[in-house]
Design an enzyme around this catalytic site. Structure first.
Site, PDB file in Angstrom:
ATOM      1  N   ASP A 106       0.841  -1.197   0.000  1.00  0.00           N
ATOM      2  CA  ASP A 106       0.000   0.000   0.000  1.00  0.00           C
ATOM      3  C   ASP A 106       0.876   1.246   0.000  1.00  0.00           C
ATOM      4  OD1 ASP A 106      -2.209  -1.583   0.013  1.00  0.00           O
ATOM      5  OD2 ASP A 106      -2.933  -0.994   2.000  1.00  0.00           O
ATOM      6  N   ARG A 121      -7.691  -4.440  -6.437  1.00  0.00           N
ATOM      7  CA  ARG A 121      -6.593  -3.545  -6.066  1.00  0.00           C
ATOM      8  C   ARG A 121      -5.297  -3.956  -6.762  1.00  0.00           C
ATOM      9  NH1 ARG A 121      -7.586  -2.319   0.436  1.00  0.00           N
ATOM     10  NH2 ARG A 121      -9.824  -1.925   0.254  1.00  0.00           N
TER      11      ARG A 121
END
Length: 512
Positions: free
Chosen positions: A352, A405
């Site tokens: 992330d 994602r």
């Protein structure tokens, strides 16, 4: 105290642990002044010294001199010189601070500078007289803030970039080669993290793997993380316990951390400081239980702090069972390269990147057995920190049955996604949202329900999809809008997308 093994040159011969990368690395020169001196720089005018400005930095204090310091060799021709620059005071609005390239003498060079009036200028200096070749808005306060300036000289093309964005370009053939410099013309300024990089070669599959059992950073980053050197120039430490690893990544200054075997960390994400290379030894090195946090503690500040974490490489590691994110990049961290890792079965994100971070390359990683794969920008309401940042390159990754994602993107522009292999992603491949701009090119999508979209959820983004391959039960891109070309920021070579599956599956993951 935890036991840390600092490797001496004598030990290198026995352990086969090597600090330096192979000859095909692109960095010609770097200096972050963390050693407390400026050896190798020749001074011309002004008052220069190494001071502490968040971290050690090279400062020119006088506003009454045309001050320059020079380094490198006169034979350098095509390259990029990049440095963090913080103007402190200008004698007048027309005075300048910045970087120089192709320096033939203290009065003959190309310059890319910030002015006291808040502009960015590309100049040719001859006989001490500056000719302005191009001017652009610098986009921020004239003094008191660190900016990343880069001047690229390639042939007769000159490009100036501020904080990773190319803002001015010109053509001039007067100077063909020369040294690099830091400039403070009747200005006081601090300079740090100077890197000189030659043009970056394409990322094709022919880069040789390291010899088994060695510890070294292999290759150099393509994309927005270009110029990242990690722990190069510092010592090397071997770790095989959690205490050793956590102590090493928290150490101040450049350091190469060689991880042997699988290290189990307590639950949590552990802070990595600037100028680190964390490299797995062989094919069995890895981390379980916890993960890495590359960034300062979360706050609501909107200006990048001088001590933002930067210049970090994570390579050749297997991550499993993280209690939170496996790798988290946050709070304006920059120049981060995450390369050739195997990541799976974590709790939250595998990789992330958020809260104003930028200039990151994620390359040659194999992600699998995980749902929340890679997030870029954590929240639709975080525009104050993220707008103008979150510039990331994703290339040659294997997104292996990771439903979503891959990445999901907010705000970043441009975000460059090229030559990746997508397999059986049952929700989305690239989701480009909230005014992000994504260029998705040269990828191989196999059985991907929604390969590329800018209307996935929340506010829409912009995306351009070109030269991709769609096979099996893959859908087609849902894209609209325009995106900045990454080629304005860096050079890259696109592999034939039809060969993408074979290239990526053969090379992604831990190095062999």
């Amino acid at each position: 105290m935890p036991r840390i093994r600092w490797i001496t040159m004598a030990a290198l011969a026995v352990s086969a642990i090597v600090v330096a990368g192979p000859a095909y690395a692109d960095t010609l020169f770097s200096d972050n002044f963390d050693d407390g001196d400026a050896n190798g720089w020749s001074r011309s005018g002004g008052s220069w010294s190494v001071v502490t400005d968040g971290s050690p930095a090279f400062r020119q204090t006088s506003t009454g001199a045309n001050a320059r310091v020079l380094a490198g060799t006169t034979s350098w021709a095509d390259y990029t010189v990049r440095a963090r620059v913080k103007p402190i005071a200008f004698a007048a609005t027309g005075r300048t601070a910045g970087v120089a390239a192709r320096v033939r003498s203290s009065s003959e060079y190309y310059a890319f500078v910030l002015t006291g009036g808040g502009a960015a200028q590309l100049q040719r200096v001859s006989g001490g007289t500056a000719t302005v070749l191009g001017t652009a808005a610098a986009g921020g306060a004239a003094t008191g803030a660190w900016r990343v300036l880069a001047l690229t000289v390639q042939g007769s093309t000159l490009t100036g970039s501020v904080d990773g964005a190319a803002v001015v370009r010109a053509t001039d053939s007067t100077l063909s080669s020369g040294r690099i410099g830091l400039l403070a013309s009747y200005a006081s300024a601090s300079f740090d993290d100077v890197v000189v990089a030659s043009p970056t070669p394409g990322p094709g599959p022919t880069t040789p793997p390291p010899t088994p059992g060695t510890c070294r950073v292999t290759g150099s980053p393509v994309g927005f993380a270009q110029g990242t050197t990690g722990g190069a120039g510092g010592p090397t430490v071997a770790v095989d316990t959690a205490a050793e690893l956590l102590s090493a990544i928290a150490t101040t200054g450049p350091l190469t951390v060689c991880v042997s075997g699988t290290i189990t960390l307590p639950a949590g994400m552990y802070d990595v400081t600037s100028d680190k290379s964390i490299v797995g030894v062989g094919s069995t090195a890895g981390i379980t239980g916890g993960g890495f946090n590359i960034g300062l503690p979360v706050s609501d500040v909107t200006t990048a702090p001088a001590n933002a974490v930067h210049n970090v490489i994570v390579q050749n590691l297997t991550f499993r069972g993280a209690s939170d994110d496996s790798i988290n990049v946050q709070m304006f961290s920059h120049h981060v390269w995450i390369d050739h890792n195997d990541l799976a079965q974590g709790y939250d994100g595998l990789i992330d990147i958020k809260r104003g971070s930028s200039l990151v390359t994620v390359s040659w990683n194999h992600t699998h057995h995980h749902t929340k794969n890679m997030l870029l920008g954590h929240d639709d309401k975080n525009a104050a920190q993220d707008t103008g940042r979150l510039r990331v390159t994703y290339h040659h990754n294997w997104f292996d049955a990771t439903p979503q994602r891959n990445p999901r993107v907010r705000f970043g522009d441009p975000v460059h996604v090229f030559n990746n292999y997508y397999f059986y992603n049952t929700d989305t491949g690239v989701a480009c949202q909230n005014n992000a701009g994504c260029l998705v090119e040269g990828n191989y999508f196999e059985d991907v329900e929604e390969p590329v979209t800018n209307t996935y959820a929340g506010p829409a983004g912009r995306c351009v999809a070109r030269n991709n391959v769609f096979v099996g039960e893959s859908g087609m891109p849902d894209c609209s809008g325009t995106v900045q070309e990454p080629s304005a920021f860096y050079s890259y070579t696109l592999d034939d997308p039809n060969s993408g599956k074979a290239i990526v599956t053969a090379g992604a993951g831990v190095l062999r």
